[in-house]
Design an enzyme around this catalytic site. Structure first.
Site: not given
Ligand SMILES: Cc1ncc(COP(=O)(O)O)c(C=O)c1O
Length: 401
Positions: A64, A163, A292, A340
């Site tokens: 992700k 969550r 700056y 920036m």
């Molecule tokens: C549901 C879930 N599983 C696994 C992971 C992977 O976590 P990590 O990067 O600590 O291995 C995440 C990351 O946030 C997650 O949200």
């Protein structure tokens, strides 16, 4: 953006310094700043992590957020080749990007999805949704029935993260509902740990016990869960009892440890390096302010190098005057506010530095290395946030493949 140009990692030799000066003839490096992704390090990390797993435990590369800033398609392809068999994304567009790149591995959507339009997209792209509530299960079933399609789905339990997920105490009814609904095929039951990176395992143990109890009850109700998973990177490194059928590994895939006490568990290599070029060199006199707000005033005659990277590229402005970078294999102090698009270095001790030379902000140059952990420690944050912050203005360049 993924340049795909084959390059070798920069080093501090005279030859390579000259090479970096070829502004018009160095492929993907014809940039003021870029992110290098070491595909061999990714491969190494996946293989190292697989060594921790028993033969029946699969590895999901969590890709992700554009693979934590590393570039989702290239990371996914590399991780799959190295032995990962699942991919994890947060959003539907992240999953679509992988499918459009021709990736056929199972993709779990870790985030929640609710609308009919989302269900249709998930079905169309063969993504596998996380089901967090009974209401969501009903929506999926209804929309899928209309499409005359069925989908593998993953039931999420909340065992203490507070969550996503159905409370673990209600797991049996929740999973029974999913099993009853037409068009939903239970592919796994999973939960997520809140404190797996803590040296104190108490909460992790409690969450694990809740997960075990929930699964026991589900089995007593006559349901045999096809797949169970609980572990993120920290849990995968910490305890084989948490591995179950699948581990969901993000950070460790990228070569970083979730916590220092876990470093002895594996031998990982950071896959990301952040580099930029010198764009101007100048001499300033003692008493002259830099950038700056004049957070830095030269105490001596000082050579200043301007570097073409700034906070709009993902360099945290709060590192101003607090960071070091590597130039020709030596640590050099960053001075004045990070702006920036640019930042300044005190290069008084580096003789004859030239415009076009490469500076390493994150990564290795010679004997020394600067990691996302170093920045995170200075900023009081976590390495995950540092990696994800690099913007798409920085091209990702594959090295060592
Ligand atoms: C549901 C879930 N599983 C696994 C992971 C992977 O976590 P990590 O990067 O600590 O291995 C995440 C990351 O946030 C997650 O949200």
């Amino acid at each position: 953006m993924w340049s795909g140009e084959k390059t070798t990692a920069e080093s501090t030799t005279k030859e390579s310094r000259q090479k970096t000066l070829l502004w018009d003839d160095d492929g993907g490096l014809c940039q003021r700043a870029w992110v290098e992704i070491d595909l061999a390090a990714l491969t190494h990390n996946v293989k190292q992590l697989k060594k921790l797993l028993s033969s029946h435990t699969e590895l999901m590369a969590v890709v992700k957020a554009d693979a934590y800033g590393h570039g989702a398609v290239a990371v996914s392809q590399t991780a799959l080749q190295a032995g990962a068999s699942w991919l994890g994304v947060a959003t539907i567009p992240e999953g679509i990007e992988l499918r459009e790149a021709g990736i056929e591995a199972p993709i779990l959507l870790l985030g929640a999805t609710h609308t009919a339009q989302q269900v249709k997209a998930i079905a169309h792209w063969h993504l596998q949704p996380t089901i967090c509530t009974a209401k969501q299960a009903l929506i999926f079933s209804e929309v899928l029935a209309g499409l005359n399609q069925s989908l593998p789905v993953h039931a999420k339990l909340d065992t203490g993260m507070s969550r996503l997920g159905t409370p673990w105490q209600e797991a049996t009814e929740f999973v029974q509902l999913i099993k009853r609904l037409p068009n939903l095929r239970l592919a796994s039951i999973y939960s997520h740990l809140a404190t797996a990176d803590s040296p104190d395992p108490a909460v992790m143990i409690e969450q694990h016990q809740r997960f075990q109890q929930a699964i026991e009850q589900i089995k007593i109700a006559g349901i045999n869960p096809p797949r169970l998973h609980l572990a993120n990177s920290a849990a995968a490194l910490a305890d084989p009892d948490l591995h179950y059928d699948l581990v969901r590994v993000g950070l460790a895939t990228y070569g970083l440890y979730p916590a220092s006490h876990l470093q002895s568990r594996s031998n990982l290599k950071p896959a990301m390096q952040v580099k930029a070029r010198v764009t101007q060199v100048k001499t300033i006199e003692a008493g002259t302010g830099v950038s700056y707000g004049y957070q830095f005033i030269a105490q001596r005659q000082t050579q200043i190098a301007v570097i073409g990277i700034g906070y709009a590229d993902g360099i945290p402005r709060n590192l101003s005057n607090k960071m070091q970078v590597l130039v020709r294999g030596q640590f050099v102090r960053q001075v004045g506010a990070v702006t920036m698009d640019q930042l300044m270095l005190d290069v008084t001790d580096i003789p004859d530095l030239e415009v076009g030379e490469v500076v390493t902000l994150l990564g290795k140059d010679g004997e020394y290395q600067i990691t996302a952990d170093d920045w995170a420690a200075t900023l009081g944050t976590i390495s995950w946030e540092i990696l994800c912050a690099f913007k798409h203005r920085l091209p990702r360049v594959a090295v060592n493949y």
